[in-house]
Write an enzyme that holds these catalytic residues in place. Structure first.
Site, PDB file in Angstrom:
ATOM      1  CG  ASP A   1      -1.118   0.224  -3.688  1.00 49.37           C
ATOM      2  OD1 ASP A   1      -0.297   1.106  -3.363  1.00 49.37           O
ATOM      3  OD2 ASP A   1      -2.163   0.008  -3.041  1.00 49.37           O
ATOM      4  CG  HIS A   2      -1.902   3.843  -4.989  1.00 48.92           C
ATOM      5  ND1 HIS A   2      -1.781   4.742  -3.947  1.00 48.92           N
ATOM      6  CD2 HIS A   2      -2.770   2.896  -4.562  1.00 48.92           C
ATOM      7  CE1 HIS A   2      -2.538   4.367  -2.943  1.00 48.92           C
ATOM      8  NE2 HIS A   2      -3.152   3.250  -3.284  1.00 48.92           N
TER       9      HIS A   2
ATOM     10  CB  THR B   1      -5.568  -0.337  -3.919  1.00 47.11           C
ATOM     11  OG1 THR B   1      -4.813   0.533  -3.081  1.00 47.11           O
ATOM     12  CG2 THR B   1      -5.158  -1.778  -3.643  1.00 47.11           C
TER      13      THR B   1
ATOM     14  CD  GLU C   1      -2.710   1.508   0.269  1.00 50.00           C
ATOM     15  OE1 GLU C   1      -2.759   2.666  -0.189  1.00 50.00           O
ATOM     16  OE2 GLU C   1      -3.391   0.565  -0.165  1.00 50.00           O
TER      17      GLU C   1
ATOM     18  CG  HIS D   1      -4.780   3.732   2.943  1.00 54.31           C
ATOM     19  ND1 HIS D   1      -5.410   4.955   2.922  1.00 54.31           N
ATOM     20  CD2 HIS D   1      -5.261   3.049   1.879  1.00 54.31           C
ATOM     21  CE1 HIS D   1      -6.229   5.002   1.889  1.00 54.31           C
ATOM     22  NE2 HIS D   1      -6.162   3.857   1.233  1.00 54.31           N
TER      23      HIS D   1
END
Length: 620
Positions: A470-471, A296, A254, A411
């Site tokens: 993921d990003h 995600t 994440e 996150h």
């Protein structure tokens, strides 16, 4: 003393003026919109006017003064809420709202702290014009007698609105030719059309997307099939099937960006375990996330399908019923038990529906984990207990298995319990960046424990472990703090490079026997499916996919972002500017020009596949 006499046209003009000026102020203070010349500034300044004239002009057709005033006030409030929604969304995502995002209401309950973090106490200032309009309306009701508007006045009003629309679009087309047909960048649309016209165009795109599936047929696949077959690259014979028969464990990390790898905060390593793991893995240092608004879920879609996400919303929501040819389905056909593991609600990002299309045998969600308040923070279950319980679940899986794990702790807004903080916060004006390093450090420690748990339970030796970011975690809204940490200006070139995320391919018995390697070739999430399937001994020559095997000696160093930007071995093209990687400075656009047609073709073909559900017609 009698009431003043004013034409019906005065109040809507006041409403237009107030919202116009507010919108322009928001453009300049709340959005980061790049302005390169006077023409672009002029377009930005005038682009709200035509829409506002039209929408408030509707009041001129209403019968009573009371209904007119209610309409004007209600419209002003509604448009202000839409503008404010874009402001809050932009603060984290550096993007503008789309209709599919608004439909993702099932996610809102889970957003919690992340959403609240982006709402500030001073945000009431964005509604000052609404308050002014309210008091103006009250004054008018008491002191002004409206004179009925004549048809010629109304006609002149709407002719002015139409003239402003044509003037705006004419300038926009001159500044950005084929604006509506060639751009995949919402910032460019907002800059040239305005926030409100952009939302109207977005509604049009949504209706067009819905119609595409109904009108689609298999003939549209012919050109696409020819294109992807022509770009297929043969796998490296030394790597093809090297992990065949092993369990495949893919970990979605994440919000992990590459700038933290081999870096520190005040002398303390941010990722000591991952830094060490580089020596025993294939580590791709120029690997980029390619997600859109689905974040995600988009990275999952890229991983499984080697198709690009949509420019608006998330495929997981908008096209969950599509026929797909996903990696999970292919490994299932090879005898693998396939699953995904995510200690969150099944319905979040519509995963319970989309995972059926992907072909997973089972979805290990929140109900499969023992989640208590003591082991939860922020978005849910902490990474360390998540990994621990997940390994226990893996022990009972049929072998071989493929499972994808999605972490949660790192996150936004990046908060931790005190006992989980292994390093001190960074010291900048951005609390988000300051906390980010701590949650990354926690995730790194959890990964270390995860690897040890796999070894202790006898799962490590017969598994391949793939981990990728993921990003992004730190958006462009924190550029000032990032400049402090990096020690240099965050130019558009640097911002594009910050979209790099780590990719680790760890194969026990191979990479930990002295074959670990740092690979510098440019790649992206679009390349994951063919890369991993080839490692597992599954040929993808007949697949409809846009990625290429990262281990192939013929792999082309070229990746496309969802907004139409792209990166090659030598160049970075972003925000309508071509940059040299060697100098990090702008260069002549002619260097990047040869790649632009390919970018448009790939994004366009991918969108056709998704919007038309074209894979239902495909037989390999």
């Amino acid at each position: 003393m009698g009431k003043l006499k004013r034409a019906n046209i005065v109040l809507p003009v006041i409403a237009v003026f107030l919202l116009w000026i507010k919108t322009y102020i928001v453009y300049k203070t709340s959005f980061t919109i790049t302005i390169e010349n006077f023409m672009q500034e002029l377009i930005l300044f005038i682009n709200p006017i035509s829409f506002l004239l039209f929408i408030f002009g509707i009041s001129l057709f209403l019968k009573t003064e009371k209904s007119k005033m209610r309409y004007i006030f209600g419209t002003s409030l509604l448009l202000s809420l839409i503008l404010y929604g874009n402001i809050v969304f932009y603060r984290f995502f550096t993007d503008f709202l789309t209709l599919p995002v608004l439909f993702q209401t099932t996610n809102f309950g889970d957003l919690g702290d992340s959403a609240l973090t982006e709402i500030h106490w001073y945000d009431f200032l964005y509604f000052v014009d609404v308050a002014i309009l309210y008091f103006v309306i009250r004054f008018f009701r008491k002191n002004v007698e409206f004179v009925p508007i004549k048809k010629v006045q109304r006609r002149a009003y709407f002719l002015l609105a139409a003239a402003m629309l044509f003037f705006n679009t004419g300038l926009a087309e001159a500044e950005r030719p084929q604006l509506l047909t060639r751009t995949f960048d919402r910032e460019i649309l907002v800059k040239n059309l305005g926030t409100y016209n952009y939302h109207l165009y977005d509604i049009f795109l949504q209706s067009k997307s819905s119609a595409q599936r109904a009108m689609a047929d298999g003939s549209e696949l012919v050109d696409i099939d020819n294109y992807v077959r022509a770009k297929f690259v043969k796998p490296d014979p030394n790597m093809f099937g090297v992990a065949e028969g092993k369990n495949l464990i893919v970990v979605s990390l994440e919000s992990l960006q590459s700038f933290v790898i081999n870096n520190d905060v005040y002398g303390e390593e941010v990722t000591p375990f991952l830094n060490e793991l580089i020596n025993d893995s294939y580590y791709f240092e120029n690997f980029y996330h390619q997600t859109g608004q689905g974040k995600t879920s988009d990275s999952e879609f890229l991983l499984e399908n080697s198709l690009y996400p949509l420019s608006r919303g998330a495929v997981f929501f908008t096209h969950a019923g599509n026929e797909l040819d996903a990696m999970a389905e292919k490994l299932g056909e090879k005898g693998y038990f396939t699953s995904t593991m995510h200690a969150n609600n099944k319905s979040f990002w519509n995963r319970d529906i989309m995972y059926q299309a992907i072909g997973y045998d089972y979805f290990y969600s929140a109900t499969d984990y023992n989640i208590t308040p003591e082991i939860s923070v922020g978005w849910g279950m902490k990474d360390s207990p998540f990994f621990d319980q997940s390994v226990e679940l893996m022990k009972s899986m049929e072998k071989p298995f493929y499972t994808k794990m999605i972490t949660l702790t790192n996150h936004h807004p990046f908060r931790l319990d005190e006992e989980d903080k292994y390093i001190d916060e960074y010291d900048s004006k951005s609390g988000t960046l300051n906390r980010y390093f701590q949650t990354v450090r926690y995730m790194d420690e959890a990964l270390k424990e995860f690897f040890q748990k796999l070894k202790d339970e006898g799962l490590y030796e017969n598994s391949i472990i793939v981990m990728y970011g993921d990003h992004y975690g730190i958006s462009e809204n924190h550029n000032e703090a990032m400049e402090q940490y990096l020690g240099k200006e965050v130019t558009p070139f640097v911002s594009a490079q910050l979209q790099r995320v780590p990719l680790f391919v760890h194969i026990p018995g191979v990479t930990n026997n002295g074959r670990g390697e740092v690979i510098s070739k440019v790649g992206g999430q679009i390349d994951l499916k063919p890369t991993l399937l080839h490692l597992m001994g599954v040929n993808t020559k007949n697949d409809i996919q846009f990625g290429e095997d990262l281990f192939s000696p013929d792999h082309r160093e070229f990746i496309v972002f969802r907004d139409g930007s792209f990166i090659t071995r030598e160049y970075v093209y972003t925000r309508d500017t071509c940059y040299s990687k060697e100098t990090e400075e702008p260069i002549e656009d002619s260097y990047c020009e040869p790649y632009k047609e390919k970018v448009q073709k790939e994004l366009g073909y991918s969108d056709k596949i998704i919007n038309g559900d074209l894979l239902r017609f495909y037989e390999d």
